[in-house]
Write a protein that holds these residues in place. Structure first.
Motif, PDB file in Angstrom:
ATOM      1  N   ASN A  86       0.798  -1.219   0.000  1.00  0.00           N
ATOM      2  CA  ASN A  86       0.000   0.000   0.000  1.00  0.00           C
ATOM      3  C   ASN A  86       0.835   1.276   0.000  1.00  0.00           C
ATOM      4  O   ASN A  86       0.378   2.319   0.471  1.00  0.00           O
ATOM      5  CB  ASN A  86      -0.962  -0.018   1.195  1.00  0.00           C
ATOM      6  CG  ASN A  86      -2.016  -1.077   1.028  1.00  0.00           C
ATOM      7  OD1 ASN A  86      -2.881  -0.952   0.183  1.00  0.00           O
ATOM      8  ND2 ASN A  86      -1.913  -2.141   1.802  1.00  0.00           N
ATOM      9  N   VAL A  87       2.046   1.164  -0.520  1.00  0.00           N
ATOM     10  CA  VAL A  87       2.910   2.331  -0.678  1.00  0.00           C
ATOM     11  C   VAL A  87       3.495   2.320  -2.081  1.00  0.00           C
ATOM     12  O   VAL A  87       3.564   1.277  -2.732  1.00  0.00           O
ATOM     13  CB  VAL A  87       4.068   2.378   0.355  1.00  0.00           C
ATOM     14  CG1 VAL A  87       3.533   2.415   1.770  1.00  0.00           C
ATOM     15  CG2 VAL A  87       5.045   1.237   0.177  1.00  0.00           C
ATOM     16  N   TRP A  88       3.893   3.484  -2.534  1.00  0.00           N
ATOM     17  CA  TRP A  88       4.647   3.591  -3.783  1.00  0.00           C
ATOM     18  C   TRP A  88       6.106   3.713  -3.386  1.00  0.00           C
ATOM     19  O   TRP A  88       6.496   4.629  -2.667  1.00  0.00           O
ATOM     20  CB  TRP A  88       4.199   4.806  -4.586  1.00  0.00           C
ATOM     21  CG  TRP A  88       5.072   5.059  -5.775  1.00  0.00           C
ATOM     22  CD1 TRP A  88       5.214   4.259  -6.874  1.00  0.00           C
ATOM     23  CD2 TRP A  88       5.940   6.169  -5.985  1.00  0.00           C
ATOM     24  NE1 TRP A  88       6.108   4.810  -7.758  1.00  0.00           N
ATOM     25  CE2 TRP A  88       6.579   5.997  -7.223  1.00  0.00           C
ATOM     26  CE3 TRP A  88       6.246   7.302  -5.240  1.00  0.00           C
ATOM     27  CZ2 TRP A  88       7.498   6.898  -7.736  1.00  0.00           C
ATOM     28  CZ3 TRP A  88       7.170   8.207  -5.749  1.00  0.00           C
ATOM     29  CH2 TRP A  88       7.777   7.992  -6.988  1.00  0.00           C
ATOM     30  N   ILE A  89       6.913   2.753  -3.812  1.00  0.00           N
ATOM     31  CA  ILE A  89       8.343   2.749  -3.486  1.00  0.00           C
ATOM     32  C   ILE A  89       9.085   3.474  -4.596  1.00  0.00           C
ATOM     33  O   ILE A  89       9.079   3.041  -5.747  1.00  0.00           O
ATOM     34  CB  ILE A  89       8.874   1.311  -3.320  1.00  0.00           C
ATOM     35  CG1 ILE A  89       8.135   0.628  -2.175  1.00  0.00           C
ATOM     36  CG2 ILE A  89      10.377   1.328  -3.071  1.00  0.00           C
ATOM     37  CD1 ILE A  89       8.443  -0.834  -2.023  1.00  0.00           C
ATOM     38  N   ARG A  90       9.692   4.600  -4.227  1.00  0.00           N
ATOM     39  CA  ARG A  90      10.444   5.386  -5.213  1.00  0.00           C
ATOM     40  C   ARG A  90      11.789   4.753  -5.486  1.00  0.00           C
ATOM     41  O   ARG A  90      12.198   4.607  -6.631  1.00  0.00           O
ATOM     42  CB  ARG A  90      10.617   6.815  -4.712  1.00  0.00           C
ATOM     43  CG  ARG A  90      10.986   7.763  -5.826  1.00  0.00           C
ATOM     44  CD  ARG A  90      11.031   9.195  -5.365  1.00  0.00           C
ATOM     45  NE  ARG A  90      12.438   9.561  -5.239  1.00  0.00           N
ATOM     46  CZ  ARG A  90      12.966  10.196  -4.220  1.00  0.00           C
ATOM     47  NH1 ARG A  90      12.246  10.547  -3.205  1.00  0.00           N
ATOM     48  NH2 ARG A  90      14.243  10.487  -4.204  1.00  0.00           N
ATOM     49  N   LYS A  91      12.504   4.388  -4.404  1.00  0.00           N
ATOM     50  CA  LYS A  91      13.789   3.716  -4.574  1.00  0.00           C
ATOM     51  C   LYS A  91      14.228   3.148  -3.235  1.00  0.00           C
ATOM     52  O   LYS A  91      13.714   3.504  -2.186  1.00  0.00           O
ATOM     53  CB  LYS A  91      14.862   4.661  -5.112  1.00  0.00           C
ATOM     54  CG  LYS A  91      15.242   5.782  -4.157  1.00  0.00           C
ATOM     55  CD  LYS A  91      16.327   6.669  -4.732  1.00  0.00           C
ATOM     56  CE  LYS A  91      16.598   7.850  -3.809  1.00  0.00           C
ATOM     57  NZ  LYS A  91      17.683   8.695  -4.298  1.00  0.00           N
ATOM     58  N   ILE A  92      15.206   2.266  -3.307  1.00  0.00           N
ATOM     59  CA  ILE A  92      15.842   1.680  -2.130  1.00  0.00           C
ATOM     60  C   ILE A  92      17.332   1.906  -2.294  1.00  0.00           C
ATOM     61  O   ILE A  92      17.873   1.680  -3.376  1.00  0.00           O
ATOM     62  CB  ILE A  92      15.535   0.168  -2.031  1.00  0.00           C
ATOM     63  CG1 ILE A  92      14.023  -0.048  -1.944  1.00  0.00           C
ATOM     64  CG2 ILE A  92      16.258  -0.457  -0.855  1.00  0.00           C
ATOM     65  CD1 ILE A  92      13.606  -1.488  -2.119  1.00  0.00           C
ATOM     66  N   GLU A  93      17.988   2.356  -1.234  1.00  0.00           N
ATOM     67  CA  GLU A  93      19.434   2.577  -1.279  1.00  0.00           C
ATOM     68  C   GLU A  93      20.128   1.697  -0.256  1.00  0.00           C
ATOM     69  O   GLU A  93      19.760   1.676   0.908  1.00  0.00           O
ATOM     70  CB  GLU A  93      19.777   4.044  -0.997  1.00  0.00           C
ATOM     71  CG  GLU A  93      19.395   4.988  -2.100  1.00  0.00           C
ATOM     72  CD  GLU A  93      19.841   6.417  -1.842  1.00  0.00           C
ATOM     73  OE1 GLU A  93      20.461   6.696  -0.799  1.00  0.00           O
ATOM     74  OE2 GLU A  93      19.558   7.263  -2.704  1.00  0.00           O
ATOM     75  N   VAL A  94      21.134   0.978  -0.728  1.00  0.00           N
ATOM     76  CA  VAL A  94      21.996   0.166   0.125  1.00  0.00           C
ATOM     77  C   VAL A  94      23.424   0.562  -0.206  1.00  0.00           C
ATOM     78  O   VAL A  94      23.879   0.339  -1.333  1.00  0.00           O
ATOM     79  CB  VAL A  94      21.793  -1.346  -0.130  1.00  0.00           C
ATOM     80  CG1 VAL A  94      22.671  -2.167   0.798  1.00  0.00           C
ATOM     81  CG2 VAL A  94      20.336  -1.733   0.004  1.00  0.00           C
ATOM     82  N   GLU A  95      24.082   1.173   0.766  1.00  0.00           N
ATOM     83  CA  GLU A  95      25.426   1.736   0.566  1.00  0.00           C
ATOM     84  C   GLU A  95      25.423   2.660  -0.652  1.00  0.00           C
ATOM     85  O   GLU A  95      24.696   3.626  -0.664  1.00  0.00           O
ATOM     86  CB  GLU A  95      26.467   0.627   0.482  1.00  0.00           C
ATOM     87  CG  GLU A  95      26.600  -0.145   1.782  1.00  0.00           C
ATOM     88  CD  GLU A  95      27.602  -1.276   1.709  1.00  0.00           C
ATOM     89  OE1 GLU A  95      28.328  -1.394   0.707  1.00  0.00           O
ATOM     90  OE2 GLU A  95      27.656  -2.044   2.668  1.00  0.00           O
TER      91      GLU A  95
END
Length: 146
Positions: A86-95
């Motif tokens: 139920n969310v819009w994921i814009r991006k995920i950052e890992v390091e």
């Protein structure tokens, strides 16, 4: 055809009510504003089972940046499938890596690590999250989206 004073007054009242109603229906968030930071730290110096937060209160239409950090004492699997649906994921950052993923179910931390999720809640509701396998140790929480 000329309109009377009362017709004009009624029309103004109708539009005023309409604007008030519409304002309450739509999301209060503003995507043009920088994402609001949230933080969840898993583990602490005193206990492997501590969590820095057990509740998050969010608004639909508002951009957020959730930083989850594992201090590396246990293997933690952060799960919140209903919330992530139920969310819009814009991006995920890992390091130094950015990941574009429209849907996630859980995040697994093996050792000391950190991740940031940039998202916008799109549906109000009450959502639970947990650290799989460690629920009995109190590693559960809730996300309330208005």
């Amino acid at each position: 055809m000329r309109t009377t004073f009362f017709q004009k007054y009624a029309l103004i009242c109708f539009f005023s009510f309409f604007l008030l109603f519409v304002r309450e229906v739509f999301a209060k968030g503003d995507l043009s504003i920088k994402a609001k930071p949230l933080e969840l730290i898993l583990g602490s110096k005193t206990s492997d089972y501590d969590m820095s937060a057990k509740e998050f209160r969010l608004e639909t239409g508002q951009a957020y940046r959730l930083r989850i950090e594992s201090l590396g004492f246990k293997e933690y699997e952060f799960a919140a499938p209903e919330f992530f649906e139920n969310v819009w994921i814009r991006k995920i950052e890992v390091e130094e890596v950015q990941i574009s993923a429209p849907v996630i179910d859980e995040l697994e931390f093996e050792g000391a690590s950190e991740i940031e999720i940039f998202f916008v809640p799109i549906r109000p509701g009450f959502y639970e999250f947990e650290i799989e396998g460690l629920e009995s140790k109190g590693m559960v929480g809730k996300i309330i989206v208005k």
